[in-house]
Design a protein around this motif. Structure first.
Motif, PDB file in Angstrom:
ATOM      1  N   HIS A  84       0.945  -1.275   0.025  1.00  0.00           N
ATOM      2  CA  HIS A  84       0.074   0.039  -0.112  1.00  0.00           C
ATOM      3  C   HIS A  84       0.502   1.481   0.124  1.00  0.00           C
ATOM      4  N   LYS A  85       2.121   1.162   0.273  1.00  0.00           N
ATOM      5  CA  LYS A  85       2.994   2.452   0.406  1.00  0.00           C
ATOM      6  C   LYS A  85       2.949   3.252  -0.787  1.00  0.00           C
ATOM      7  N   ILE A  86       2.760   2.841  -1.905  1.00  0.00           N
ATOM      8  CA  ILE A  86       3.122   3.616  -3.188  1.00  0.00           C
ATOM      9  C   ILE A  86       1.809   4.473  -3.506  1.00  0.00           C
ATOM     10  N   GLY A 187       6.270   8.124   5.837  1.00  0.00           N
ATOM     11  CA  GLY A 187       5.853   7.086   5.133  1.00  0.00           C
ATOM     12  C   GLY A 187       4.809   6.367   6.012  1.00  0.00           C
ATOM     13  N   SER A 188       4.184   6.959   7.037  1.00  0.00           N
ATOM     14  CA  SER A 188       2.853   6.505   7.642  1.00  0.00           C
ATOM     15  C   SER A 188       1.958   7.630   8.285  1.00  0.00           C
ATOM     16  N   ILE A 189       1.119   7.387   8.882  1.00  0.00           N
ATOM     17  CA  ILE A 189       0.417   8.447   9.541  1.00  0.00           C
ATOM     18  C   ILE A 189       0.871   8.795  11.006  1.00  0.00           C
ATOM     19  N   VAL A 229      -1.179  -2.843  12.193  1.00  0.00           N
ATOM     20  CA  VAL A 229      -0.869  -1.513  12.229  1.00  0.00           C
ATOM     21  C   VAL A 229       0.724  -1.531  12.907  1.00  0.00           C
ATOM     22  N   GLY A 230       1.428  -0.775  11.886  1.00  0.00           N
ATOM     23  CA  GLY A 230       2.685  -0.468  12.562  1.00  0.00           C
ATOM     24  C   GLY A 230       2.561   1.148  12.877  1.00  0.00           C
ATOM     25  N   GLY A 231       2.901   2.015  11.868  1.00  0.00           N
ATOM     26  CA  GLY A 231       2.523   3.587  12.343  1.00  0.00           C
ATOM     27  C   GLY A 231       1.029   3.582  12.113  1.00  0.00           C
ATOM     28  N   GLY A 232       0.528   2.723  11.207  1.00  0.00           N
ATOM     29  CA  GLY A 232      -1.187   2.591  11.104  1.00  0.00           C
ATOM     30  C   GLY A 232      -1.555   3.252   9.527  1.00  0.00           C
ATOM     31  N   SER A 233      -0.744   3.316   8.649  1.00  0.00           N
ATOM     32  CA  SER A 233      -1.381   3.948   7.310  1.00  0.00           C
ATOM     33  C   SER A 233      -2.341   3.081   6.563  1.00  0.00           C
ATOM     34  N   ASN A 234      -1.930   1.650   6.554  1.00  0.00           N
ATOM     35  CA  ASN A 234      -2.635   0.820   5.774  1.00  0.00           C
ATOM     36  C   ASN A 234      -4.019   0.767   6.565  1.00  0.00           C
TER      37      ASN A 234
HETATM   38  C1  LIG Z   1       5.086  -0.436   6.078  1.00  0.00           C
HETATM   39  C2  LIG Z   1       4.241  -1.592   6.219  1.00  0.00           C
HETATM   40  C3  LIG Z   1       3.450  -1.940   7.007  1.00  0.00           C
HETATM   41  C4  LIG Z   1       3.217  -1.101   8.264  1.00  0.00           C
HETATM   42  O1  LIG Z   1       2.940   0.333   8.102  1.00  0.00           O
HETATM   43  P1  LIG Z   1       1.580   1.077   8.512  1.00  0.00           P
HETATM   44  O2  LIG Z   1       2.044   2.492   8.407  1.00  0.00           O
HETATM   45  O3  LIG Z   1       1.125   0.636   9.628  1.00  0.00           O
HETATM   46  O4  LIG Z   1       0.494   0.569   7.272  1.00  0.00           O
HETATM   47  C5  LIG Z   1       2.323  -2.936   7.231  1.00  0.00           C
HETATM   48  N1  LIG Z   1       2.306  -3.807   5.858  1.00  0.00           N
HETATM   49  C6  LIG Z   1       3.210  -3.663   4.817  1.00  0.00           C
HETATM   50  C7  LIG Z   1       3.255  -4.587   3.638  1.00  0.00           C
HETATM   51  C8  LIG Z   1       4.314  -2.631   4.837  1.00  0.00           C
HETATM   52  O5  LIG Z   1       5.264  -2.780   3.898  1.00  0.00           O
END
Ligand SMILES: *Cc1c(COP(=O)(O)O)cnc(C)c1O
Length: 395
Positions: A84-86, A187-189, A229-234
Protein backbone atom coordinates in the motif's frame (compact mmCIF):
# COMPACT_ATOMS: atom_id res chain seq x y z
CA UNK A 1 -8.91 23.20 6.78
CA UNK A 2 -8.19 19.87 8.38
CA UNK A 3 -8.13 19.37 12.14
CA UNK A 4 -4.65 19.38 13.67
CA UNK A 5 -5.74 17.06 16.45
CA UNK A 6 -7.64 13.87 17.10
CA UNK A 7 -9.03 14.49 20.56
CA UNK A 8 -5.93 15.14 22.67
CA UNK A 9 -3.65 13.36 20.17
CA UNK A 10 -1.67 14.73 17.23
CA UNK A 11 -0.50 18.35 17.11
CA UNK A 12 2.85 19.82 16.07
CA UNK A 13 5.64 19.37 18.61
CA UNK A 14 8.62 20.51 16.54
CA UNK A 15 11.47 23.03 16.75
CA UNK A 16 10.86 26.53 15.41
CA UNK A 17 13.00 25.82 12.33
CA UNK A 18 10.52 23.22 11.12
CA UNK A 19 7.30 25.15 11.80
CA UNK A 20 7.63 27.19 8.64
CA UNK A 21 8.20 24.09 6.51
CA UNK A 22 5.16 22.37 8.05
CA UNK A 23 2.97 25.42 7.45
CA UNK A 24 4.16 25.57 3.84
CA UNK A 25 3.21 21.90 3.34
CA UNK A 26 -0.10 22.35 5.13
CA UNK A 27 -1.05 25.32 2.95
CA UNK A 28 -0.12 23.47 -0.23
CA UNK A 29 -2.00 20.37 0.92
CA UNK A 30 -5.14 22.39 1.77
CA UNK A 31 -4.95 24.10 -1.60
CA UNK A 32 -4.54 20.96 -3.69
CA UNK A 33 -6.50 18.27 -1.87
CA UNK A 34 -9.83 19.54 -3.19
CA UNK A 35 -8.48 20.80 -6.50
CA UNK A 36 -10.18 18.80 -9.30
CA UNK A 37 -7.06 18.94 -11.48
CA UNK A 38 -4.82 17.58 -8.69
CA UNK A 39 -7.38 14.86 -7.97
CA UNK A 40 -7.49 13.87 -11.63
CA UNK A 41 -3.68 13.71 -11.84
CA UNK A 42 -3.52 11.59 -8.71
CA UNK A 43 -6.24 9.26 -10.02
CA UNK A 44 -4.20 8.73 -13.19
CA UNK A 45 -1.07 7.96 -11.13
CA UNK A 46 -3.01 5.48 -8.97
CA UNK A 47 -4.18 3.77 -12.13
CA UNK A 48 -1.06 3.91 -14.30
CA UNK A 49 1.70 3.59 -11.73
CA UNK A 50 0.19 1.84 -8.70
CA UNK A 51 -2.07 -0.48 -10.73
CA UNK A 52 -5.26 0.56 -8.92
CA UNK A 53 -8.00 -0.29 -8.20
CA UNK A 54 -6.68 -3.27 -6.27
CA UNK A 55 -8.79 -6.41 -6.30
CA UNK A 56 -11.21 -7.38 -3.55
CA UNK A 57 -10.57 -11.10 -3.54
CA UNK A 58 -12.94 -13.71 -2.09
CA UNK A 59 -10.78 -16.17 -0.10
CA UNK A 60 -13.06 -19.12 -0.88
CA UNK A 61 -10.73 -21.88 0.34
CA UNK A 62 -9.97 -20.14 3.60
CA UNK A 63 -13.66 -19.40 4.13
CA UNK A 64 -14.59 -23.04 3.49
CA UNK A 65 -11.83 -24.34 5.74
CA UNK A 66 -12.66 -22.08 8.70
CA UNK A 67 -16.41 -22.66 8.35
CA UNK A 68 -17.53 -19.22 9.56
CA UNK A 69 -17.75 -15.71 8.10
CA UNK A 70 -16.91 -15.05 4.47
CA UNK A 71 -13.38 -13.66 4.16
CA UNK A 72 -12.40 -11.10 1.54
CA UNK A 73 -8.83 -9.89 1.01
CA UNK A 74 -8.10 -6.37 -0.21
CA UNK A 75 -5.15 -7.08 -2.47
CA UNK A 76 -2.78 -4.15 -1.81
CA UNK A 77 -0.05 -6.74 -2.37
CA UNK A 78 -0.79 -6.48 -6.09
CA UNK A 79 0.09 -2.78 -6.23
CA UNK A 80 3.28 -1.84 -8.03
CA UNK A 81 6.25 -2.18 -5.61
CA UNK A 82 4.22 -4.72 -3.64
CA UNK A 83 2.36 -2.84 -0.91
CA UNK A 84 0.00 0.00 0.00
CA UNK A 85 2.98 2.35 0.49
CA UNK A 86 2.94 3.50 -3.14
CA UNK A 87 -0.49 5.21 -2.67
CA UNK A 88 0.90 7.69 -0.18
CA UNK A 89 4.19 8.18 -2.03
CA UNK A 90 2.37 9.11 -5.25
CA UNK A 91 0.19 11.64 -3.41
CA UNK A 92 3.02 13.35 -1.55
CA UNK A 93 5.40 13.30 -4.52
CA UNK A 94 2.78 15.02 -6.67
CA UNK A 95 2.29 17.61 -3.92
CA UNK A 96 6.08 18.15 -3.60
CA UNK A 97 6.30 18.71 -7.35
CA UNK A 98 3.47 21.27 -7.25
CA UNK A 99 5.37 23.03 -4.44
CA UNK A 100 8.40 23.30 -6.71
CA UNK A 101 10.61 21.06 -4.54
CA UNK A 102 13.59 19.42 -6.19
CA UNK A 103 14.73 17.05 -3.46
CA UNK A 104 12.95 14.35 -1.47
CA UNK A 105 14.15 12.88 1.79
CA UNK A 106 12.49 10.04 3.64
CA UNK A 107 13.02 7.42 6.33
CA UNK A 108 12.69 3.69 5.88
CA UNK A 109 12.69 0.65 8.15
CA UNK A 110 12.89 -2.56 6.15
CA UNK A 111 13.13 -0.52 2.98
CA UNK A 112 9.56 -0.81 1.67
CA UNK A 113 8.81 2.91 1.96
CA UNK A 114 12.32 3.76 0.74
CA UNK A 115 11.90 1.60 -2.37
CA UNK A 116 8.46 3.07 -3.14
CA UNK A 117 9.84 6.60 -2.69
CA UNK A 118 12.96 5.92 -4.79
CA UNK A 119 10.74 4.43 -7.51
CA UNK A 120 8.44 7.43 -7.78
CA UNK A 121 11.38 9.87 -7.38
CA UNK A 122 12.98 8.28 -10.45
CA UNK A 123 9.76 8.75 -12.40
CA UNK A 124 9.36 12.35 -11.21
CA UNK A 125 13.05 13.22 -11.74
CA UNK A 126 13.50 14.20 -8.10
CA UNK A 127 16.73 13.85 -6.17
CA UNK A 128 16.13 11.32 -3.39
CA UNK A 129 17.90 10.58 -0.11
CA UNK A 130 16.76 7.75 2.14
CA UNK A 131 17.69 7.54 5.83
CA UNK A 132 17.98 4.01 7.11
CA UNK A 133 19.21 2.58 10.40
CA UNK A 134 22.62 0.89 10.31
CA UNK A 135 21.10 -2.31 11.67
CA UNK A 136 18.34 -2.31 9.03
CA UNK A 137 20.88 -1.65 6.25
CA UNK A 138 22.61 -4.88 7.18
CA UNK A 139 19.38 -6.87 7.48
CA UNK A 140 17.94 -5.53 4.22
CA UNK A 141 20.94 -5.35 1.90
CA UNK A 142 18.83 -6.23 -1.15
CA UNK A 143 16.50 -3.27 -0.64
CA UNK A 144 19.51 -0.96 -0.22
CA UNK A 145 20.80 -2.12 -3.59
CA UNK A 146 17.32 -1.70 -5.08
CA UNK A 147 17.07 1.92 -3.90
CA UNK A 148 20.54 2.71 -5.24
CA UNK A 149 19.65 1.07 -8.53
CA UNK A 150 16.68 3.45 -8.72
CA UNK A 151 19.04 6.38 -8.27
CA UNK A 152 18.50 7.16 -4.59
CA UNK A 153 21.23 7.86 -2.05
CA UNK A 154 20.94 5.71 1.08
CA UNK A 155 22.36 7.27 4.25
CA UNK A 156 23.22 5.04 7.19
CA UNK A 157 21.98 6.17 10.62
CA UNK A 158 24.26 4.94 13.39
CA UNK A 159 22.60 6.62 16.39
CA UNK A 160 20.38 4.85 18.93
CA UNK A 161 19.56 1.27 17.98
CA UNK A 162 20.18 1.96 14.27
CA UNK A 163 16.57 1.19 13.36
CA UNK A 164 13.43 2.94 12.08
CA UNK A 165 12.87 5.38 14.95
CA UNK A 166 16.45 6.63 14.60
CA UNK A 167 16.04 6.99 10.84
CA UNK A 168 12.96 9.21 11.40
CA UNK A 169 14.85 11.35 13.95
CA UNK A 170 17.83 11.79 11.61
CA UNK A 171 15.63 12.63 8.60
CA UNK A 172 14.00 15.40 10.71
CA UNK A 173 17.44 16.69 11.76
CA UNK A 174 18.63 16.79 8.17
CA UNK A 175 15.42 18.49 7.07
CA UNK A 176 15.90 21.43 9.46
CA UNK A 177 19.15 22.21 7.59
CA UNK A 178 17.63 22.28 4.09
CA UNK A 179 13.91 23.03 4.30
CA UNK A 180 13.96 25.44 1.35
CA UNK A 181 14.36 23.00 -1.52
CA UNK A 182 13.66 19.72 0.27
CA UNK A 183 10.42 17.87 0.96
CA UNK A 184 10.24 15.27 3.74
CA UNK A 185 8.07 12.40 2.51
CA UNK A 186 6.76 10.62 5.61
CA UNK A 187 5.88 6.94 5.22
CA UNK A 188 3.01 6.50 7.67
CA UNK A 189 0.30 8.43 9.54
CA UNK A 190 2.80 9.56 12.17
CA UNK A 191 4.78 12.75 12.86
CA UNK A 192 3.54 16.33 13.30
CA UNK A 193 0.45 17.72 11.58
CA UNK A 194 -0.23 17.73 8.62
CA UNK A 195 1.40 14.31 8.02
CA UNK A 196 -1.13 12.11 9.85
CA UNK A 197 -4.02 13.76 7.99
CA UNK A 198 -2.22 13.98 4.67
CA UNK A 199 -1.06 10.37 4.60
CA UNK A 200 -4.59 9.25 5.54
CA UNK A 201 -6.07 11.29 2.69
CA UNK A 202 -3.68 9.59 0.24
CA UNK A 203 -4.42 6.11 1.65
CA UNK A 204 -8.20 6.39 2.07
CA UNK A 205 -8.62 5.17 -1.53
CA UNK A 206 -8.30 1.63 -0.08
CA UNK A 207 -11.52 1.87 1.96
CA UNK A 208 -13.34 3.81 -0.73
CA UNK A 209 -12.68 1.00 -3.18
CA UNK A 210 -13.61 -1.68 -0.63
CA UNK A 211 -17.03 -0.12 0.03
CA UNK A 212 -17.81 0.10 -3.65
CA UNK A 213 -16.54 -3.41 -4.36
CA UNK A 214 -18.28 -5.18 -1.46
CA UNK A 215 -21.62 -3.49 -2.21
CA UNK A 216 -21.28 -4.59 -5.81
CA UNK A 217 -20.33 -8.19 -4.97
CA UNK A 218 -22.39 -8.84 -1.83
CA UNK A 219 -24.96 -6.05 -1.85
CA UNK A 220 -24.21 -5.31 1.80
CA UNK A 221 -21.62 -3.92 4.17
CA UNK A 222 -19.02 -6.11 5.91
CA UNK A 223 -19.41 -6.86 9.63
CA UNK A 224 -15.68 -6.45 10.32
CA UNK A 225 -12.52 -4.96 8.85
CA UNK A 226 -9.08 -6.16 9.96
CA UNK A 227 -5.69 -4.55 9.26
CA UNK A 228 -2.20 -4.69 10.76
CA UNK A 229 -0.85 -1.57 12.46
CA UNK A 230 2.73 -0.31 12.45
CA UNK A 231 2.44 3.46 12.22
CA UNK A 232 -1.07 2.75 11.01
CA UNK A 233 -1.35 3.92 7.39
CA UNK A 234 -2.77 0.80 5.75
CA UNK A 235 -5.22 0.41 8.63
CA UNK A 236 -6.46 4.02 8.50
CA UNK A 237 -6.57 3.71 4.71
CA UNK A 238 -9.10 0.90 4.87
CA UNK A 239 -10.90 2.15 8.05
CA UNK A 240 -11.50 5.77 7.08
CA UNK A 241 -14.48 5.34 4.79
CA UNK A 242 -16.18 3.06 7.36
CA UNK A 243 -15.65 5.05 10.57
CA UNK A 244 -19.15 6.55 10.36
CA UNK A 245 -20.69 3.12 9.68
CA UNK A 246 -20.89 2.12 13.33
CA UNK A 247 -22.08 -1.43 12.59
CA UNK A 248 -18.79 -2.20 10.87
CA UNK A 249 -16.31 -3.34 13.54
CA UNK A 250 -12.73 -2.15 13.05
CA UNK A 251 -9.77 -4.20 14.27
CA UNK A 252 -6.14 -3.00 14.22
CA UNK A 253 -3.58 -5.74 14.81
CA UNK A 254 -0.36 -4.85 16.62
CA UNK A 255 2.91 -6.77 16.69
CA UNK A 256 3.25 -8.73 19.93
CA UNK A 257 6.69 -10.08 18.92
CA UNK A 258 7.67 -12.70 21.50
CA UNK A 259 4.59 -11.82 23.60
CA UNK A 260 3.21 -8.68 25.27
CA UNK A 261 4.43 -9.89 28.67
CA UNK A 262 8.05 -10.05 27.49
CA UNK A 263 10.39 -7.11 26.71
CA UNK A 264 10.26 -8.03 23.02
CA UNK A 265 7.18 -6.61 21.35
CA UNK A 266 5.85 -3.50 19.57
CA UNK A 267 2.27 -3.50 20.94
CA UNK A 268 1.86 0.24 21.43
CA UNK A 269 -1.86 0.45 22.24
CA UNK A 270 -1.88 -2.68 24.40
CA UNK A 271 1.19 -1.72 26.43
CA UNK A 272 2.03 1.93 25.74
CA UNK A 273 1.19 5.24 27.40
CA UNK A 274 0.55 8.79 26.23
CA UNK A 275 3.62 10.86 25.37
CA UNK A 276 5.28 13.12 22.82
CA UNK A 277 7.82 11.91 20.25
CA UNK A 278 8.57 12.53 16.57
CA UNK A 279 6.55 15.73 16.66
CA UNK A 280 3.22 14.24 17.80
CA UNK A 281 1.27 13.43 20.93
CA UNK A 282 0.24 9.79 20.80
CA UNK A 283 0.73 6.43 22.51
CA UNK A 284 4.30 5.18 22.83
CA UNK A 285 6.23 2.36 24.40
CA UNK A 286 8.28 4.34 26.92
CA UNK A 287 9.63 4.03 30.43
CA UNK A 288 8.26 6.07 33.34
CA UNK A 289 10.63 8.94 32.48
CA UNK A 290 9.30 9.12 28.91
CA UNK A 291 12.39 7.50 27.39
CA UNK A 292 11.36 5.56 24.27
CA UNK A 293 11.98 1.85 24.74
CA UNK A 294 13.56 -0.51 22.24
CA UNK A 295 10.87 -2.50 20.44
CA UNK A 296 10.83 -5.82 18.67
CA UNK A 297 8.83 -7.65 16.01
CA UNK A 298 10.10 -10.04 13.36
CA UNK A 299 8.12 -7.86 10.99
CA UNK A 300 10.19 -4.75 10.27
CA UNK A 301 7.12 -2.82 9.09
CA UNK A 302 5.46 -3.11 12.53
CA UNK A 303 8.63 -2.54 14.53
CA UNK A 304 7.95 1.06 15.67
CA UNK A 305 7.58 2.29 19.29
CA UNK A 306 4.62 4.57 18.51
CA UNK A 307 1.36 4.66 16.59
CA UNK A 308 -0.43 7.29 14.52
CA UNK A 309 -2.40 9.76 16.70
CA UNK A 310 -5.67 8.95 14.93
CA UNK A 311 -5.42 5.31 16.08
CA UNK A 312 -4.69 6.42 19.65
CA UNK A 313 -7.91 8.44 19.39
CA UNK A 314 -10.01 5.68 17.77
CA UNK A 315 -8.86 3.36 20.54
CA UNK A 316 -9.67 5.85 23.27
CA UNK A 317 -13.21 6.48 22.03
CA UNK A 318 -13.71 2.76 21.46
CA UNK A 319 -14.45 3.03 17.75
CA UNK A 320 -11.66 0.59 16.85
CA UNK A 321 -10.12 -2.24 18.83
CA UNK A 322 -6.39 -3.00 18.85
CA UNK A 323 -5.27 -6.56 19.39
CA UNK A 324 -1.76 -8.01 19.68
CA UNK A 325 -0.59 -10.99 17.58
CA UNK A 326 2.79 -12.66 18.14
CA UNK A 327 5.58 -13.59 15.69
CA UNK A 328 4.67 -17.24 16.11
CA UNK A 329 1.00 -16.64 15.28
CA UNK A 330 1.92 -14.45 12.30
CA UNK A 331 4.20 -17.18 10.91
CA UNK A 332 1.33 -19.66 11.31
CA UNK A 333 -0.94 -17.37 9.25
CA UNK A 334 1.86 -16.74 6.73
CA UNK A 335 2.02 -20.48 6.04
CA UNK A 336 -1.75 -20.93 6.23
CA UNK A 337 -2.55 -18.31 3.57
CA UNK A 338 0.27 -19.58 1.34
CA UNK A 339 -1.08 -23.11 1.41
CA UNK A 340 -4.79 -22.32 1.55
CA UNK A 341 -5.06 -19.66 -1.16
CA UNK A 342 -1.65 -19.74 -2.86
CA UNK A 343 -0.97 -16.21 -1.65
CA UNK A 344 2.27 -15.44 0.23
CA UNK A 345 1.42 -12.42 2.40
CA UNK A 346 3.82 -9.86 3.87
CA UNK A 347 4.65 -10.92 7.42
CA UNK A 348 3.03 -7.63 8.55
CA UNK A 349 -0.24 -8.56 6.82
CA UNK A 350 0.00 -12.09 8.24
CA UNK A 351 -0.67 -10.57 11.67
CA UNK A 352 -4.08 -9.41 10.40
CA UNK A 353 -4.72 -12.73 8.66
CA UNK A 354 -4.16 -14.58 11.95
CA UNK A 355 -6.74 -12.51 13.78
CA UNK A 356 -9.24 -12.89 10.92
CA UNK A 357 -8.80 -16.68 11.04
CA UNK A 358 -9.96 -16.71 14.67
CA UNK A 359 -12.65 -14.10 14.21
CA UNK A 360 -14.21 -15.91 11.22
CA UNK A 361 -14.77 -19.04 13.30
CA UNK A 362 -16.82 -17.06 15.83
CA UNK A 363 -19.04 -15.50 13.15
CA UNK A 364 -21.94 -16.73 11.00
CA UNK A 365 -21.70 -17.86 7.42
CA UNK A 366 -23.69 -14.91 6.12
CA UNK A 367 -21.34 -12.42 7.77
CA UNK A 368 -18.35 -10.80 6.08
CA UNK A 369 -14.79 -9.93 7.12
CA UNK A 370 -12.51 -7.82 4.92
CA UNK A 371 -8.79 -8.12 5.64
CA UNK A 372 -6.33 -5.59 4.29
CA UNK A 373 -3.58 -7.63 2.64
CA UNK A 374 -1.14 -4.72 2.90
CA UNK A 375 1.75 -6.31 1.01
CA UNK A 376 3.26 -9.36 -0.62
CA UNK A 377 5.57 -11.71 1.20
CA UNK A 378 8.48 -12.30 -1.18
CA UNK A 379 10.58 -9.99 0.97
CA UNK A 380 9.92 -12.14 4.06
CA UNK A 381 10.56 -15.63 2.76
CA UNK A 382 14.20 -15.60 3.88
CA UNK A 383 13.32 -14.46 7.36
CA UNK A 384 10.54 -16.98 7.84
CA UNK A 385 12.90 -19.72 6.66
CA UNK A 386 15.43 -18.54 9.25
CA UNK A 387 12.73 -18.41 11.94
CA UNK A 388 11.86 -22.01 11.16
CA UNK A 389 15.51 -23.06 11.15
CA UNK A 390 15.54 -23.83 7.43
CA UNK A 391 18.93 -23.07 5.87
CA UNK A 392 18.87 -21.37 2.46
CA UNK A 393 22.14 -21.08 0.54
CA UNK A 394 23.39 -17.55 0.11
CA UNK A 395 25.72 -16.68 -2.79
C1 LIG B 1 5.18 -0.63 6.07
C2 LIG B 1 4.22 -1.72 6.04
C3 LIG B 1 3.25 -1.90 7.06
C4 LIG B 1 3.17 -1.03 8.27
O1 LIG B 1 2.93 0.32 8.04
P1 LIG B 1 1.53 0.99 8.32
O2 LIG B 1 1.80 2.44 8.18
O3 LIG B 1 1.09 0.60 9.68
O4 LIG B 1 0.59 0.50 7.29
C5 LIG B 1 2.36 -2.93 6.93
N1 LIG B 1 2.39 -3.79 5.88
C6 LIG B 1 3.31 -3.66 4.89
C7 LIG B 1 3.30 -4.64 3.78
C8 LIG B 1 4.25 -2.63 4.94
O5 LIG B 1 5.16 -2.53 3.97
Amino acid sequence: MMNKKFGEFGGQYVPETLMEALIEIENAFNKYIDDPLFKKELEKLYENVANRPSKLYFASEMTKDLGGAKIYLKREDLNYTGSHKINNVLGQMLLAKKMGKKRIICETGAGQHGVATATVAALFKMECQVFMGKEDIQRQALNVFRMELLGAKVTSVDSGTGTLKDAVSEAFRQWTREVDDTYYLMGSIVGPHPYPVMVREFQKIIGEEVKEQILLIEGKMPEAIVACVGGGSNAIGIFHNFIKDVNVKLFGIEAAGSGVDTDFHAATISKGSTGIFHGMKSKFLQDKYGKIMPVYSMSAGLDYPGIGPEHAYLSEIGRAQYIPVTDKEAVEAFEYLSQMEGIIPAIESAHAIYYAMNLAKQMDKDQIIVVNLSGRGDKDVNQVAKYKGVKINEQ
